[in-house]
Design an enzyme around this catalytic site. Structure first.
Site, PDB file in Angstrom:
ATOM      1  N   GLY A 198       0.817  -1.213   0.000  1.00  0.00           N
ATOM      2  CA  GLY A 198       0.000   0.000   0.000  1.00  0.00           C
ATOM      3  C   GLY A 198       0.850   1.261   0.000  1.00  0.00           C
TER       4      GLY A 198
ATOM      5  N   CYS B  71       4.994   5.295  18.486  1.00  0.00           N
ATOM      6  CA  CYS B  71       5.965   5.246  19.574  1.00  0.00           C
ATOM      7  C   CYS B  71       7.361   5.494  19.014  1.00  0.00           C
ATOM      8  CB  CYS B  71       5.904   3.877  20.235  1.00  0.00           C
ATOM      9  SG  CYS B  71       6.923   3.772  21.691  1.00  0.00           S
TER      10      CYS B  71
HETATM   11  N1  PLP Z   1      -2.470   3.334   4.115  1.00  0.00           N
HETATM   12  C1  PLP Z   1      -3.202   2.979   5.182  1.00  0.00           C
HETATM   13  C2  PLP Z   1      -4.474   3.699   5.476  1.00  0.00           C
HETATM   14  C3  PLP Z   1      -2.766   1.946   6.018  1.00  0.00           C
HETATM   15  O1  PLP Z   1      -3.497   1.609   7.095  1.00  0.00           O
HETATM   16  C4  PLP Z   1      -1.559   1.291   5.710  1.00  0.00           C
HETATM   17  C5  PLP Z   1      -1.027   0.235   6.607  1.00  0.00           C
HETATM   18  O2  PLP Z   1      -1.343   0.140   7.746  1.00  0.00           O
HETATM   19  C6  PLP Z   1      -0.840   1.686   4.565  1.00  0.00           C
HETATM   20  C7  PLP Z   1      -1.323   2.710   3.797  1.00  0.00           C
HETATM   21  C8  PLP Z   1       0.436   1.009   4.179  1.00  0.00           C
HETATM   22  O3  PLP Z   1       0.189  -0.243   3.609  1.00  0.00           O
HETATM   23  P1  PLP Z   1       1.390  -1.330   3.546  1.00  0.00           P
HETATM   24  O4  PLP Z   1       1.548  -1.867   4.919  1.00  0.00           O
HETATM   25  O5  PLP Z   1       0.910  -2.364   2.567  1.00  0.00           O
HETATM   26  O6  PLP Z   1       2.586  -0.615   3.044  1.00  0.00           O
END
Ligand code: PLP
Length: 400
Positions: A85, A342
């Site tokens: 993501g 943290c």
């Molecule tokens: N965007 C949001 C809203 C998320 O909650 C997260 C991960 O917790 C990410 C992006 C990042 O995704 P990834 O862990 O696949 O890099």
């Protein structure tokens, strides 16, 4: 050298670990793993090659792209597979920003006060090092963006709007379709970080009026390390990873076929079971929220009371520090999370909670409980027994 895997530090008295951190990550579903397995050692060809082994991989890649496109309501060629993501957010924001700046369209980006760091830090870097400017639209006390604020923030040099679909810390779902209408009227691309929404909400890009949408496999029972970015045809995007012509020239690098197969299978399963599973989760979540508020009257729900992710319950609890609370819950066999980052041992209140008007001291007491497919009503009852007792003990011990 011997390596050791840390053991789970706690279990409930029933011997079960209660995992309520599905917004952080989910287990890989057995059916997803099964779909992935042939693509490790049996069909291992490089999908760009010209032979039988390569064709097997290429077919799986095409099929996965078609399955994902059907769910998003887009063309298969509008799907770019990525490594996570975070990469999808980076590619969307930097890719559109640099392409627009190169074309002399401007350097202004609009975003909201409740985005993930994958978005905020990417835009901050563009502003700090590449001459971009940003307008951060506020959120209300529920963490909700007002589309009118987005409209007011638009300037002649605005080249991108990036608004999260559903927030990871407080679960609030944004009015994306309305924001998308405004963006479309002005011809500005709208990106959404839909990472938290993937398993639970409608992902049809035309219903949402979005031009770019980020997803991550490990939030909906696929493995970590695979994601995707929807890029609407006609949106100019400067690739951020250069090399071969993979993914339509938008993201170089041999595709991770087994993981992509897993992502497509997991997304289809999640969307197929969405309505029944969401109903079940909402019932459990609402019981959890109501009971926490009844037993801990000082605890405040964070995020929107109804426009929130079905599996998401989040609170701020006065008089406790989140990290200490999480450690105590862990000892009792309950895996939970907070809204605060943290750093070097010192807890910092979350920017999202502060943007919602929650005082810093109170924001330090953030607790996030996110349910999933394995969550049972017995789990919720156990949490409802353990949590108030732990909170009372801690508030007596650590007056903040
Ligand atoms: N965007 C949001 C809203 C998320 O909650 C997260 C991960 O917790 C990410 C992006 C990042 O995704 P990834 O862990 O696949 O890099």
């Amino acid at each position: 050298m011997e390596t050791s895997i840390p053991t789970l530090s706690g279990r409930t008295s029933g011997g079960r670990v209660i995992y309520l951190d599905h917004s952080a990550s989910t287990p890989v579903d057995a059916r997803v793993l099964e779909a992935m397995m042939p693509f490790f050692a049996e069909h291992y060809g490089n999908p760009s090659g010209i032979h039988a082994q390569a064709r097997a991989s290429a077919q799986a890649l095409d099929q996965s792209r078609r399955e994902v496109a059907e769910i998003l309501g887009c063309k298969p060629k509008e799907v770019v597979f990525t490594s996570c993501g975070t990469e999808s957010d980076n590619l969307a924001i930097r890719g559109v920003a640099f392409a627009a700046a190169q074309a002399g369209k401007g350097q202004h980006i609009i975003t909201s006060a409740c985005e993930h760091h994958a978005v905020t830090h990417t835009i901050a870097q563009l502003c700090e090092h590449f001459g971009f400017q940003q307008t951060v639209v506020p959120v209300d006390r529920w963490g909700m963006v007002d589309p009118a604020d987005v409209k007011r923030a638009i300037r002649p040099d605005t080249v991108l709007i990036s608004i999260i679909y559903a927030n990871n810390e407080v679960g609030t779902i944004q009015p994306l379709a309305a924001i998308g209408e405004i963006a479309r009227e002005r011809g500005i691309p709208l990106h959404t970080d839909a990472v938290q929404a993937g398993g639970y909400l409608d992902l049809n890009v035309d219903h949402l009026n979005v031009d770019l949408l980020s997803l991550s496999g490990h939030k909906f029972y696929a493995p970590k390390g695979v994601g995707l970015l929807f890029v609407r045809e006609g949106i100019a995007l400067l690739p951020q990873q250069t090399g071969g012509g993979h993914e339509g020239g938008r993201r170089a690098g041999t595709e991770n076929v087994p993981y992509i197969v897993g992502l497509a299978k997991a997304l289809k399963m999640a969307q197929d079971m969405r309505s029944t599973e969401n109903e079940r989760l909402v019932r459990l979540r609402d019981h959890l929220i109501q009971s926490v508020r009844a037993t801990l009257p000082d605890a405040q729900l964070t995020g929107h009371p109804t426009q929130r992710l079905p599996h998401h319950a989040s609170f701020v609890i006065p008089g406790v520090e989140a990290n200490v609370l999480l450690m105590h819950l862990d000892l009792m066999g309950i895996c939970a999370a907070s809204g605060s980052a943290c750093n070097t041992g010192a807890a910092e209140p979350s920017d999202v909670l502060l943007a919602m008007g929650i005082p810093p001291q109170l924001a330090l007491g953030a607790l996030r409980l996110t349910l999933g497919r394995s969550t049972t009503s017995e789990d919720i009852e156990t949490v409802l027994e353990v949590l108030p007792a732990v909170v009372r003990r801690l508030s007596a011990l650590q007056p903040m």
